[in-house]
Design an enzyme around this catalytic site. Structure first.
Site, mmCIF file in Angstrom:
data_model
loop_
_atom_site.group_PDB
_atom_site.id
_atom_site.type_symbol
_atom_site.label_atom_id
_atom_site.label_comp_id
_atom_site.label_asym_id
_atom_site.label_seq_id
_atom_site.Cartn_x
_atom_site.Cartn_y
_atom_site.Cartn_z
ATOM 1 N N SER A 1 102.469 -43.584 56.650
ATOM 2 C CA SER A 1 103.516 -42.723 56.063
ATOM 3 C C SER A 1 102.940 -41.741 55.056
ATOM 4 C CB SER A 1 104.540 -43.569 55.309
ATOM 5 O OG SER A 1 105.326 -44.268 56.190
ATOM 6 N N CYS B 1 107.091 -49.153 49.094
ATOM 7 C CA CYS B 1 106.111 -50.088 49.672
ATOM 8 C C CYS B 1 105.832 -49.812 51.152
ATOM 9 C CB CYS B 1 106.627 -51.512 49.503
ATOM 10 S SG CYS B 1 106.562 -51.969 47.759
ATOM 11 N N PRO B 2 104.588 -50.004 51.611
ATOM 12 C CA PRO B 2 103.446 -50.544 50.844
ATOM 13 C C PRO B 2 102.747 -49.562 49.910
ATOM 14 C CG PRO B 2 102.793 -50.106 53.107
ATOM 15 C CD PRO B 2 104.265 -49.813 53.039
ATOM 16 N N GLY B 3 103.108 -48.269 49.941
ATOM 17 C CA GLY B 3 102.543 -47.390 48.916
ATOM 18 C C GLY B 3 101.894 -46.106 49.418
ATOM 19 N N GLY B 4 102.181 -45.717 50.661
ATOM 20 C CA GLY B 4 101.562 -44.499 51.209
ATOM 21 C C GLY B 4 101.917 -43.240 50.422
ATOM 22 N N LYS C 1 116.490 -39.952 57.231
ATOM 23 C CA LYS C 1 116.323 -40.606 58.534
ATOM 24 C C LYS C 1 117.460 -40.129 59.434
ATOM 25 C CE LYS C 1 113.141 -42.812 56.320
ATOM 26 N NZ LYS C 1 111.706 -42.574 56.484
ATOM 27 N N ASP D 1 110.744 -50.858 44.909
ATOM 28 C CA ASP D 1 110.905 -51.462 46.241
ATOM 29 C C ASP D 1 110.803 -52.975 46.096
ATOM 30 O OD1 ASP D 1 110.466 -52.264 49.040
ATOM 31 O OD2 ASP D 1 109.906 -50.183 49.417
ATOM 32 N N ASP E 1 111.642 -42.454 50.324
ATOM 33 C CA ASP E 1 111.423 -42.651 51.766
ATOM 34 C C ASP E 1 112.202 -43.892 52.234
ATOM 35 O OD1 ASP E 1 110.264 -42.203 54.272
ATOM 36 O OD2 ASP E 1 108.438 -43.306 53.803
HETATM 37 C C1 LIG Z 1 109.578 -46.336 55.444
HETATM 38 S S1 LIG Z 1 109.300 -47.550 54.258
HETATM 39 C C2 LIG Z 1 108.496 -46.655 53.006
HETATM 40 C C3 LIG Z 1 107.068 -46.394 53.270
HETATM 41 C C4 LIG Z 1 106.370 -45.787 52.074
HETATM 42 N N1 LIG Z 1 106.890 -44.445 51.774
HETATM 43 C C5 LIG Z 1 104.887 -45.673 52.314
HETATM 44 O O1 LIG Z 1 104.409 -44.550 52.409
HETATM 45 O O2 LIG Z 1 104.221 -46.703 52.380
HETATM 46 C C6 LIG Z 1 110.874 -47.809 53.575
HETATM 47 C C7 LIG Z 1 110.886 -48.720 52.381
HETATM 48 O O3 LIG Z 1 112.146 -48.582 51.746
HETATM 49 C C8 LIG Z 1 112.468 -49.815 51.149
HETATM 50 N N2 LIG Z 1 113.896 -49.810 50.860
HETATM 51 C C9 LIG Z 1 114.930 -49.742 51.729
HETATM 52 N N3 LIG Z 1 116.106 -49.769 51.060
HETATM 53 C C10 LIG Z 1 115.783 -49.839 49.741
HETATM 54 C C11 LIG Z 1 116.543 -49.901 48.553
HETATM 55 N N4 LIG Z 1 117.882 -49.863 48.579
HETATM 56 N N5 LIG Z 1 115.891 -49.961 47.380
HETATM 57 C C12 LIG Z 1 114.545 -49.966 47.320
HETATM 58 N N6 LIG Z 1 113.769 -49.931 48.431
HETATM 59 C C13 LIG Z 1 114.383 -49.868 49.618
HETATM 60 C C14 LIG Z 1 112.004 -50.847 52.170
HETATM 61 O O4 LIG Z 1 111.767 -52.088 51.522
HETATM 62 C C15 LIG Z 1 110.727 -50.210 52.715
HETATM 63 O O5 LIG Z 1 109.576 -50.706 52.065
#
Ligand SMILES: C[S@@+](CC[C@H](N)C(=O)[O-])C[C@H]1O[C@@H](n2cnc3c(N)ncnc32)[C@H](O)[C@@H]1O
Length: 359
Positions: free
Chosen positions: A188, A221-224, A306, A240, A277
């Site tokens: 990501s 998470c994971p942190g990209g 999304k 997250d 994200d």
């Molecule tokens: C697509 S992933 C993010 C990837 C991240 N941007 C990266 O680059 O690694 C979506 C993340 O959103 C988190 N998430 C979804 N709903 C959430 C919420 N209401 N509050 C906090 N985190 C949330 C999920 O746990 C998941 O880790």
């Protein structure tokens, strides 16, 4: 008949077609879309094409969401002989009386299109030489001049199109390829990197991503995405419930909060940048971004929306319209762009950069 040609991700033809209909209507030119599902491009023939000046300046790719590249078709060649594809191309180019700064031999970004990729790469070499010999192409690549697109849809068929420096993508096929950084925790990361490199201008990039600036990353998470901010020497509150990459935590620039992104409040009153994200309904995310920007909790925001399976163009348009309406009531002005990036999947990336008094 002149037509507008848009490359897009395979499967996004209908959304691109709707967007082209709106775009052309905004400029008082009218036509109709031609496409087949999953072909990776849409052609939009126009009843009366706009002037060269309008084509060159006003159809800015950056202001569109789904097209990866925009160009203007001036010839369609079919039944090309494998022994001489060059002569018909030279003939059609001669009629244009334009000196091109580059020629890009392209193909649709689809499985079928990939079969043409090797041929296109090879064919570009003799074609370039032939165009230079006739003085239709500058001796050295000059991207400040129009580019000639030779877009093959089969080995025997191509469209010839022109694009202009102020409105096109600077990348062949409209694709910004990036190398995955070995230490980034997720793929990501490339979405945010592409957004930073292609959606902001140099001044915005320098200002928003300056060392020491503070950011909040919702759904981190994971942190990209956090990785992109950390490598630009920013301090990040990563929000997250999931697990965050340990190497990022070890930088000392990241604080992890296992909280709900919809209720999280920044540790200090405001941050420079909010990124998000989270996989959530686009209208909910757009509203959340608006809440942070309107209350000055964040100066700028970059986020992903999304997309649903259907009505994707309408969904993005509605979400952005309501956000724009909220921001319009403020004293600050904002530049907002939304793009379906090469590294995005079923999502679009939006940048909202506050302009007045900060530059
Ligand atoms: C697509 S992933 C993010 C990837 C991240 N941007 C990266 O680059 O690694 C979506 C993340 O959103 C988190 N998430 C979804 N709903 C959430 C919420 N209401 N509050 C906090 N985190 C949330 C999920 O746990 C998941 O880790």
């Amino acid at each position: 008949m002149t037509s507008l040609l848009a490359y897009c991700r395979s499967g996004y033809e209908a959304d691109t077609a709707k967007e082209l209909a709106d775009l052309t209507a905004q400029h008082n030119v009218f036509g109709y879309p031609l496409f087949k599902p999953n072909q990776g491009f849409v052609e939009f023939p126009l009843y009366e094409p706009p002037s060269e000046a309008i084509k060159a300046k006003q159809f800015e790719l950056k202001k569109t969401v789904f097209p990866r590249q925009l160009s203007w078709v001036f010839a369609q060649l079919s039944e090309l002989e494998s022994s001489d594809r060059i002569s018909p191309i030279l003939e059609a180019v001669a009629a244009q009386a334009v000196k091109f700064g580059a020629v890009w031999v392209e193909y649709p970004d689809t499985d079928d299109g990939k079969e043409l990729a090797k041929f296109c790469r090879k064919f570009a070499v003799p074609l370039r030489q032939a165009l230079r010999k006739q003085d239709y192409l500058s001796k050295k690549e000059a991207l400040k001049q129009p580019v000639l697109h030779v877009f093959f849809t089969a080995f025997t068929t191509c469209k010839l199109a022109i694009s202009y420096p102020q409105t096109r993508s600077p990348f062949e096929l409209g694709v910004c390829r990036l190398k995955f950084p070995a230490s980034a925790p997720s793929r990501s990361t490339l979405k945010l990197e592409e957004a930073i490199l292609t959606m902001l201008d140099e001044r915005e990039r320098q200002y928003v991503f300056r060392p020491g600036a503070r950011a909040v990353d919702l759904g981190a998470c994971p942190g990209g995405w956090t990785y992109q901010l950390v490598t630009r020497e920013m301090y990040v509150e990563a929000v997250d419930n999931g697990a965050i990459d340990e190497a990022l935590m070890a930088t000392g620039q990241v604080a992890h909060f296992a909280e709900d992104g919809f209720t999280y409040k920044p540790q200090q009153q405001k941050v420079d940048l909010l990124v998000c994200d989270m996989i959530e309904q686009p209208d909910r995310v757009a509203k959340l971004m608006g809440d942070w920007l309107v209350t000055d909790r964040a100066l700028h925001a970059i986020f992903n929306l999304k997309l649903p399976m259907k009505q994707r163009y309408e969904t993005v348009s509605m979400a952005l319209l309501s956000l724009k309406a909220r921001l319009a009531k403020l004293n600050d002005s904002f530049s907002m762009t939304a793009r379906h990036l090469y590294h995005d999947r079923d999502e679009v990336t939006v940048t909202v950069i506050r302009q007045s008094q900060y530059f």
